[in-house]
Design an enzyme around this catalytic site. Structure first.
Site, PDB file in Angstrom:
ATOM      1  N   ASP A   1       8.375   2.465   8.757  1.00  0.00           N
ATOM      2  CA  ASP A   1       7.108   1.768   8.974  1.00  0.00           C
ATOM      3  C   ASP A   1       6.617   1.909  10.409  1.00  0.00           C
ATOM      4  O   ASP A   1       6.737   1.003  11.241  1.00  0.00           O
ATOM      5  CB  ASP A   1       7.205   0.284   8.588  1.00  0.00           C
ATOM      6  CG  ASP A   1       7.047   0.111   7.084  1.00  0.00           C
ATOM      7  OD1 ASP A   1       7.057   1.131   6.366  1.00  0.00           O
ATOM      8  OD2 ASP A   1       6.910  -1.025   6.616  1.00  0.00           O
TER       9      ASP A   1
ATOM     10  N   LYS B   1       1.617   6.520   1.279  1.00  0.00           N
ATOM     11  CA  LYS B   1       1.229   5.308   2.018  1.00  0.00           C
ATOM     12  C   LYS B   1      -0.290   5.311   2.169  1.00  0.00           C
ATOM     13  O   LYS B   1      -0.848   6.253   2.744  1.00  0.00           O
ATOM     14  CB  LYS B   1       1.898   5.288   3.396  1.00  0.00           C
ATOM     15  CG  LYS B   1       1.591   4.023   4.192  1.00  0.00           C
ATOM     16  CD  LYS B   1       2.516   3.902   5.386  1.00  0.00           C
ATOM     17  CE  LYS B   1       2.180   2.702   6.256  1.00  0.00           C
ATOM     18  NZ  LYS B   1       3.094   2.571   7.386  1.00  0.00           N
TER      19      LYS B   1
ATOM     20  N   ARG C   1       0.826  -1.215   0.000  1.00  0.00           N
ATOM     21  CA  ARG C   1       0.000   0.000   0.000  1.00  0.00           C
ATOM     22  C   ARG C   1       0.854   1.256   0.000  1.00  0.00           C
ATOM     23  O   ARG C   1       0.416   2.329   0.403  1.00  0.00           O
ATOM     24  CB  ARG C   1      -0.925   0.007   1.192  1.00  0.00           C
ATOM     25  CG  ARG C   1      -0.189  -0.128   2.505  1.00  0.00           C
ATOM     26  CD  ARG C   1      -1.061   0.261   3.612  1.00  0.00           C
ATOM     27  NE  ARG C   1      -0.488  -0.132   4.873  1.00  0.00           N
ATOM     28  CZ  ARG C   1      -1.068   0.103   6.019  1.00  0.00           C
ATOM     29  NH1 ARG C   1      -2.229   0.706   6.037  1.00  0.00           N
ATOM     30  NH2 ARG C   1      -0.516  -0.264   7.133  1.00  0.00           N
TER      31      ARG C   1
ATOM     32  N   GLY D   1      -4.797  -2.087   0.339  1.00  0.00           N
ATOM     33  CA  GLY D   1      -3.868  -1.044  -0.102  1.00  0.00           C
ATOM     34  C   GLY D   1      -4.127   0.322   0.516  1.00  0.00           C
ATOM     35  O   GLY D   1      -3.517   1.307   0.120  1.00  0.00           O
TER      36      GLY D   1
ATOM     37  N   ARG E   1      14.709  -1.813   1.772  1.00  0.00           N
ATOM     38  CA  ARG E   1      14.729  -2.522   3.057  1.00  0.00           C
ATOM     39  C   ARG E   1      15.641  -3.749   2.963  1.00  0.00           C
ATOM     40  O   ARG E   1      16.013  -4.164   1.859  1.00  0.00           O
ATOM     41  CB  ARG E   1      13.299  -3.008   3.380  1.00  0.00           C
ATOM     42  CG  ARG E   1      12.305  -1.879   3.428  1.00  0.00           C
ATOM     43  CD  ARG E   1      10.983  -2.264   2.761  1.00  0.00           C
ATOM     44  NE  ARG E   1      10.121  -1.091   2.616  1.00  0.00           N
ATOM     45  CZ  ARG E   1       9.262  -0.671   3.535  1.00  0.00           C
ATOM     46  NH1 ARG E   1       9.098  -1.370   4.634  1.00  0.00           N
ATOM     47  NH2 ARG E   1       8.551   0.418   3.354  1.00  0.00           N
TER      48      ARG E   1
ATOM     49  N   ASP F   1      11.403  -6.860   6.694  1.00  0.00           N
ATOM     50  CA  ASP F   1      10.822  -5.979   5.660  1.00  0.00           C
ATOM     51  C   ASP F   1      10.610  -4.574   6.224  1.00  0.00           C
ATOM     52  O   ASP F   1      10.313  -3.648   5.473  1.00  0.00           O
ATOM     53  CB  ASP F   1       9.494  -6.549   5.142  1.00  0.00           C
ATOM     54  CG  ASP F   1       8.522  -6.868   6.263  1.00  0.00           C
ATOM     55  OD1 ASP F   1       8.896  -7.626   7.171  1.00  0.00           O
ATOM     56  OD2 ASP F   1       7.395  -6.352   6.244  1.00  0.00           O
TER      57      ASP F   1
HETATM   58  P1  AMP Z   1       3.859  -4.270   7.967  1.00  0.00           P
HETATM   59  O1  AMP Z   1       4.420  -5.362   8.823  1.00  0.00           O
HETATM   60  O2  AMP Z   1       2.677  -3.555   8.561  1.00  0.00           O
HETATM   61  O3  AMP Z   1       4.904  -3.308   7.543  1.00  0.00           O
HETATM   62  O4  AMP Z   1       3.240  -4.919   6.644  1.00  0.00           O
HETATM   63  C1  AMP Z   1       3.673  -6.137   6.102  1.00  0.00           C
HETATM   64  C2  AMP Z   1       3.240  -6.252   4.671  1.00  0.00           C
HETATM   65  O5  AMP Z   1       1.825  -6.114   4.535  1.00  0.00           O
HETATM   66  C3  AMP Z   1       3.841  -5.230   3.724  1.00  0.00           C
HETATM   67  O6  AMP Z   1       4.128  -5.876   2.530  1.00  0.00           O
HETATM   68  C4  AMP Z   1       2.741  -4.218   3.552  1.00  0.00           C
HETATM   69  O7  AMP Z   1       2.838  -3.522   2.340  1.00  0.00           O
HETATM   70  C5  AMP Z   1       1.502  -5.110   3.582  1.00  0.00           C
HETATM   71  N1  AMP Z   1       0.298  -4.394   4.031  1.00  0.00           N
HETATM   72  C6  AMP Z   1       0.021  -3.937   5.269  1.00  0.00           C
HETATM   73  N2  AMP Z   1      -1.196  -3.341   5.292  1.00  0.00           N
HETATM   74  C7  AMP Z   1      -1.697  -3.435   4.035  1.00  0.00           C
HETATM   75  C8  AMP Z   1      -2.911  -3.009   3.421  1.00  0.00           C
HETATM   76  N3  AMP Z   1      -3.872  -2.391   4.083  1.00  0.00           N
HETATM   77  N4  AMP Z   1      -3.062  -3.285   2.109  1.00  0.00           N
HETATM   78  C9  AMP Z   1      -2.117  -3.924   1.411  1.00  0.00           C
HETATM   79  N5  AMP Z   1      -0.962  -4.345   1.928  1.00  0.00           N
HETATM   80  C10 AMP Z   1      -0.745  -4.117   3.225  1.00  0.00           C
HETATM   81 MG    MG Z   2       6.154  -2.749   6.479  1.00  0.00          MG
END
Ligand code: AMP
Ligand code: MG
Length: 520
Positions: A279, A122, A103, A135, A199, A269
């Site tokens: 993040d 974002k 997203r 997203g 990353r 990540d």
């Molecule tokens: P995070 O641990 O929150 O950084 O997210 C882990 C993964 O989930 C990353 O690839 C983000 O892009 C994806 N992600 C988190 N929230 C969303 C969302 N609402 N829509 C799409 N992808 C998401």
């Molecule tokens: Mg992330």
């Protein structure tokens, strides 16, 4: 609005040949082209003046419709092609495969004043990496990212930045506690900015696919633009790269420990190759000092990412990065040396940092016990970290009988100060006082120096939540008040004294204050 566009990531690295926006496993590519989703009724809530100046946006620019539409996905900057990055990662200790910008959408890179900036939205809609999610981002988490990333910058902690915070006019469905109570929330978009958003996981995914050609391309690219100080060539350059990445991440995590920041989701990540805090999700600030605290409810059980283990988790993540870079190095020893160096360095730098927090700056023999005992004492009864170190600056040499009086404001419940606890504190203050005798600085000078290390104002969890509650009702003034205050976190700013207080009781166990989830 003039921007000096200079796209290197998308021009020098391979793109995913498929351009349609469908969810898929991407191979042999570092990113996919995507178009941000249109928003129905965008409204700008806040713009960071400092960040807009860094990017050469004028006051008129940031107030323009053009700016609003670019920063909310409705308009694409002329001559640019937005894209989402391809990365994988280890989540909570396990390889999770492809993740990617689900997203986040990179708009472009610009160069101004010899600084390179990647500009990213974002919450701007689906990408090939969105997996089963939408997203999008909600206002609550966007306020938290916006305020905290700028606050971290002003605290002197390496971080990605934020340029703007806007609502989209659309609604987003979220189940905050993952308990079947989904509800619609206001959608929002933060425009984030950093020299690069690469990353650890960008390297890991290529290594996992055995795509050594692109792994080398990405590493060479990263060195060329972001580690120009690396002067070795061939394998040595990659070892030096790993070493520099580890140093930058060490600096970052020691700063986190210094200000009491708990990231909450230190998956690979979410680890910047530039050593930036990245993040902002279920992060939190230590209020009562507790090495075992994590704000992330998803991590309640094992507390993998608790405050006290953050420096070790960076090391664990560096191991994953080292594994990913191994095909370029093909030798174990130099890699192990780098990782061992980190291990040695973090222990020493942590102690050195804690010594500066208590106002001991000379090169005298450092007694680890003094710090270890302090950590223990701070956890005996609930003691506010920020208030403790800030008030400790008023300690005067020879005052050891009054030590506990000086920091009294930091105790959540002074009635808990039983005799045995008081005598342990007194004993610590005697030792502390002994060490202070070797310091050349006067009490006044020491206080001034300590106050540049120990912030008076941090974005306490309940403060962000108050701003969120108001914003939900359409009142955005607290966002600006906190933003202004957090620009000078080390200054006294007596006009903001009402924020130099312990966490109020209502916030102790409230969702959003002490309990946060990844739902954002
Ligand atoms: P995070 O641990 O929150 O950084 O997210 C882990 C993964 O989930 C990353 O690839 C983000 O892009 C994806 N992600 C988190 N929230 C969303 C969302 N609402 N829509 C799409 N992808 C998401
Ligand atoms: Mg992330």
């Amino acid at each position: 609005m003039k921007l000096n566009l200079n796209n290197t990531f998308s021009e020098e690295l391979p793109s995913d040949p498929i351009q349609e926006n469908s969810r898929r496993q991407v191979r042999n590519a570092c990113f996919s082209y995507v178009t941000p989703k249109k928003t129905s009724k965008p409204e700008m809530l806040h713009v960071s003046e400092e960040m807009s100046q860094e990017l050469e946006f004028s006051k008129e620019d940031v107030q323009s419709k053009n700016f609003l539409h670019i920063m909310t996905g409705n308009k694409i900057i002329d001559d640019t092609k937005p894209y989402a990055m391809h990365y994988g990662g280890h989540q909570f200790g396990n390889w999770a495969g492809q993740l990617g910008d689900g997203r986040a959408i990179n708009l472009t890179e610009v160069v101004y004043n010899s600084k390179r900036w990647a500009i990213q939205l974002k919450g701007a809609g689906e990408t090939p990496y969105s997996r089963n999610a939408d997203g999008l981002a909600v206002l609550r988490s966007s306020i938290r990212e916006y305020l905290c990333s700028e606050a971290m910058f002003h605290l002197g902690v390496p971080t990605t930045r934020a340029l703007s915070l806007a609502i989209t006019g659309d609604h987003v469905l979220r189940d905050i506690l993952y308990n079947g109570n989904a509800a619609y929330e206001k959608g929002a978009i933060v425009c984030r900015v950093a020299p690069s958003f690469i990353r650890f996981g960008n390297f890991e995914i290529l290594a996992a696919h055995g795509d050594h050609k692109n792994l080398k391309l990405l590493t060479d690219y990263t060195i060329k633009y972001f580690y120009p100080e690396i002067n070795a060539s061939g394998k040595d350059a990659y070892v030096q790269f790993l070493s520099e990445v580890s140093k930058r991440n060490l600096k970052m995590v020691i700063d986190w420990q210094r200000v009491g920041f708990v990231h909450g989701v230190m998956n690979t990540d979410n680890m910047s190759i530039l050593g930036l805090t990245i993040d902002y999700g279920p992060y939190g600030w230590l209020e009562d000092y507790d090495l075992g605290w994590t704000p992330n409810t998803t991590d309640r059980q094992f507390k993998r990412y608790k405050y006290g283990t953050q420096p070790e988790i960076v090391l664990w993540n560096l191991y994953q990065l080292a594994n990913a870079l191994y095909p370029l190095i093909e030798e174990i020893d130099p890699i192990e040396n780098v990782l061992n160096e980190y291990q040695e360095a973090y222990k020493q730098e942590y102690i050195d940092m804690m010594y500066t927090k208590i106002g001991i700056f000379t090169g005298q023999e450092k007694d680890h016990l003094l710090i270890n005992e302090l950590e223990e004492l701070l956890q005996l009864i609930e003691t506010d970290m920020t208030i403790f170190f800030r008030t400790l600056a008023s300690y005067k040499k020879g005052d050891h009988n009054q030590g506990i009086e000086i920091v009294h404001r930091a105790f959540y419940n002074p009635k808990d100060l039983k005799d045995d606890i008081v005598s342990r504190w007194n004993a610590w203050f005697v030792k502390y006082n002994d060490q202070l005798q070797n310091e050349v600085l006067s009490d006044e000078q020491r206080k001034e120096k300590m106050n540049m290390i120990n912030p008076k104002y941090v974005l306490r969890n309940y403060m962000a939540q108050l701003a969120i509650d108001d914003a939900d009702k359409g009142d955005y003034s607290l966002i600006d008040e906190l933003y202004q205050m957090l620009k000078k976190p080390y200054n006294e700013q007596p006009e903001y004294d009402k924020w130099f207080v312990k966490r109020p009781d209502w916030a102790r166990n409230k969702v959003g204050c002490s309990m946060l989830s990844c739902s954002s």
